[in-house]
Design an enzyme around this catalytic site. Structure first.
Site, PDB file in Angstrom:
ATOM      1  N   HIS A 147     -85.344  44.578   5.414  1.00  0.00           N
ATOM      2  CA  HIS A 147     -84.144  44.662   5.390  1.00  0.00           C
ATOM      3  C   HIS A 147     -83.402  46.055   5.421  1.00  0.00           C
ATOM      4  CE1 HIS A 147     -83.816  40.657   2.764  1.00  0.00           C
ATOM      5  NE2 HIS A 147     -84.219  40.272   4.410  1.00  0.00           N
TER       6      HIS A 147
HETATM    7  C1  LIG Z   1     -90.424  40.048   9.559  1.00  0.00           C
HETATM    8  C2  LIG Z   1     -88.955  39.864   8.762  1.00  0.00           C
HETATM    9  C3  LIG Z   1     -88.380  38.856   8.249  1.00  0.00           C
HETATM   10  C4  LIG Z   1     -87.180  38.684   7.987  1.00  0.00           C
HETATM   11  N1  LIG Z   1     -86.471  37.804   7.028  1.00  0.00           N
HETATM   12  C5  LIG Z   1     -85.300  37.511   6.934  1.00  0.00           C
HETATM   13  C6  LIG Z   1     -84.725  36.526   6.227  1.00  0.00           C
HETATM   14  O1  LIG Z   1     -85.512  35.448   5.844  1.00  0.00           O
HETATM   15  N2  LIG Z   1     -83.352  36.336   5.961  1.00  0.00           N
HETATM   16  C7  LIG Z   1     -82.464  37.345   6.543  1.00  0.00           C
HETATM   17  O2  LIG Z   1     -81.378  37.404   6.343  1.00  0.00           O
HETATM   18  N3  LIG Z   1     -82.933  38.583   7.113  1.00  0.00           N
HETATM   19  C8  LIG Z   1     -84.331  38.628   7.350  1.00  0.00           C
HETATM   20  N4  LIG Z   1     -84.828  39.734   8.147  1.00  0.00           N
HETATM   21  C9  LIG Z   1     -83.830  40.799   8.364  1.00  0.00           C
HETATM   22  C10 LIG Z   1     -83.060  40.329   9.627  1.00  0.00           C
HETATM   23  O3  LIG Z   1     -84.009  39.973  10.663  1.00  0.00           O
HETATM   24  C11 LIG Z   1     -82.354  41.680  10.034  1.00  0.00           C
HETATM   25  O4  LIG Z   1     -81.481  42.489   9.136  1.00  0.00           O
HETATM   26  C12 LIG Z   1     -81.388  41.413  11.344  1.00  0.00           C
HETATM   27  O5  LIG Z   1     -82.405  40.785  12.382  1.00  0.00           O
HETATM   28  C13 LIG Z   1     -80.830  42.998  11.827  1.00  0.00           C
HETATM   29  O6  LIG Z   1     -80.295  42.570  13.203  1.00  0.00           O
HETATM   30  P1  LIG Z   1     -79.867  43.717  14.012  1.00  0.00           P
HETATM   31  O7  LIG Z   1     -79.204  43.263  15.161  1.00  0.00           O
HETATM   32  O8  LIG Z   1     -79.340  44.773  13.544  1.00  0.00           O
HETATM   33  O9  LIG Z   1     -81.536  44.243  14.480  1.00  0.00           O
HETATM   34  P2  LIG Z   1     -82.582  43.190  15.432  1.00  0.00           P
HETATM   35  O10 LIG Z   1     -82.383  41.896  14.935  1.00  0.00           O
HETATM   36  O11 LIG Z   1     -83.956  43.948  15.128  1.00  0.00           O
HETATM   37  O12 LIG Z   1     -81.948  43.474  16.950  1.00  0.00           O
HETATM   38  C14 LIG Z   1     -82.276  44.637  17.538  1.00  0.00           C
HETATM   39  C15 LIG Z   1     -82.563  44.084  19.222  1.00  0.00           C
HETATM   40  O13 LIG Z   1     -82.624  45.228  19.876  1.00  0.00           O
HETATM   41  C16 LIG Z   1     -83.387  45.098  21.016  1.00  0.00           C
HETATM   42  N5  LIG Z   1     -83.938  46.597  21.401  1.00  0.00           N
HETATM   43  C17 LIG Z   1     -84.355  47.269  20.773  1.00  0.00           C
HETATM   44  N6  LIG Z   1     -84.770  48.335  21.668  1.00  0.00           N
HETATM   45  C18 LIG Z   1     -83.920  48.228  22.710  1.00  0.00           C
HETATM   46  C19 LIG Z   1     -83.780  48.983  23.906  1.00  0.00           C
HETATM   47  N7  LIG Z   1     -84.366  50.013  24.181  1.00  0.00           N
HETATM   48  N8  LIG Z   1     -82.928  48.386  24.821  1.00  0.00           N
HETATM   49  C20 LIG Z   1     -82.511  47.152  24.836  1.00  0.00           C
HETATM   50  N9  LIG Z   1     -82.573  46.301  23.526  1.00  0.00           N
HETATM   51  C21 LIG Z   1     -83.393  46.990  22.566  1.00  0.00           C
HETATM   52  C22 LIG Z   1     -84.370  44.123  20.160  1.00  0.00           C
HETATM   53  O14 LIG Z   1     -85.463  43.959  21.219  1.00  0.00           O
HETATM   54  C23 LIG Z   1     -83.779  43.246  19.293  1.00  0.00           C
HETATM   55  O15 LIG Z   1     -83.567  42.337  19.844  1.00  0.00           O
HETATM   56  C24 LIG Z   1     -86.145  39.825   8.478  1.00  0.00           C
HETATM   57  C25 LIG Z   1     -86.617  40.897   9.203  1.00  0.00           C
HETATM   58  C26 LIG Z   1     -87.955  41.030   9.569  1.00  0.00           C
HETATM   59  C27 LIG Z   1     -88.398  41.966  10.271  1.00  0.00           C
END
Ligand SMILES: Cc1cc2nc3c(=O)[nH]c(=O)nc-3n(C[C@H](O)[C@H](O)[C@H](O)COP(=O)(O)OP(=O)(O)OC[C@H]3O[C@@H](n4cnc5c(N)ncnc54)[C@H](O)[C@@H]3O)c2cc1C
Length: 211
Positions: A147
């Protein structure tokens, strides 16, 4: 087989099927520990594998941790991975809460409603009881619950990267809309709050486009 044939049973559950949120420290108005329950136990010698014996896991998580890590660029080359230092347990309060959480998990597993399903505690094991032994166990075995937030925090102070409308300070036409803008971590899992940030961010982009 049960899931394939009837579509029910253990494989229909989330990995973490139950969470306990608890206040372990005096004076807290919101929880400071989360115990995540999984109806399975992991083979500690092989990453990603379950134990052969049936088991249960209660993972203890200090929520709202006070320890702070860093994520730093180490090169001008954007393809070079950054250096990530989580600094787990650098704040003593996080260890205090973790120990209290382990003891809470033990109390839960000692309740009559569940003792019939329990043969023994295998990890850390009942030999590990006093603070020093538990601290050593926590330092050797803790890991992330994935997280990470706050590397581009929202705010109007010198450390803030984006303003309250998620616009990057000092750069026109650029916003950050993801978990990195959280000024502090949420009390619990981060996915739903991130979806909220995405929806709110999209609404603000539409509003600003109209004006
Ligand atoms: C193994 C795991 C288990 C988890 N389990 C839970 C859970 O059970 N419950 C919960 O609430 N949260 C959970 N989380 C946390 C939750 O997934 C994250 O807090 C959330 O996904 C964050 O969202 P975000 O949009 O900030 O980042 P992300 O979901 O990481 O999205 C980032 C996006 O940017 C894209 N990206 C990266 N670099 C580039 C680039 N250069 N150009 C274009 N696109 C790019 C990636 O492909 C991705 O799609 C978990 C996380 C992990 C890793």
């Amino acid at each position: 087989m049960r899931w394939c044939l009837s579509g029910d049973g253990a494989l229909t559950f989330d990995v973490t099927s139950t969470s306990v949120f608890a206040r372990m420290r005096e004076g807290r108005t919101s929880p400071d520990v989360q115990v995540l329950f999984t109806p399975a136990s992991y083979d500690r010698s092989r990453f990603g594998q379950l134990e052969r014996e049936p088991g249960m896991t209660a993972a203890v998580c200090a929520i709202n941790p006070e320890s702070r890590g860093t994520i730093m660029a180490v090169s001008l080359d954007p393809m070079q991975p950054p250096e990530i230092r989580p600094n787990y347990f650098s704040a003593p309060a996080d260890m205090e809460v973790t120990l209290a959480g382990i003891r809470l998990a033990r109390r839960i597993f000692a309740q009559p409603a569940i003792t019939d399903a329990v043969i023994a505690e295998t990890v850390p094991g009942l030999a590990i009881q006093d603070d020093d032994a538990l601290i050593n166990f926590a330092r050797m075995n803790s890991s992330s619950v994935f997280h990470p937030v706050g590397t581009c925090k929202m705010g109007i102070d010198p450390l803030a990267v984006v303003d309250p409308r998620l616009r990057v300070h000092g750069v026109d036409g650029l916003r950050v809309v993801d978990a990195s803008i959280m000024p502090r971590i949420t009390t619990g899992n981060t996915n739903a709050p991130t979806v909220m940030i995405g929806e709110k961010g999209a609404a603000m982009i539409r509003e600003d486009a109209r004006t």
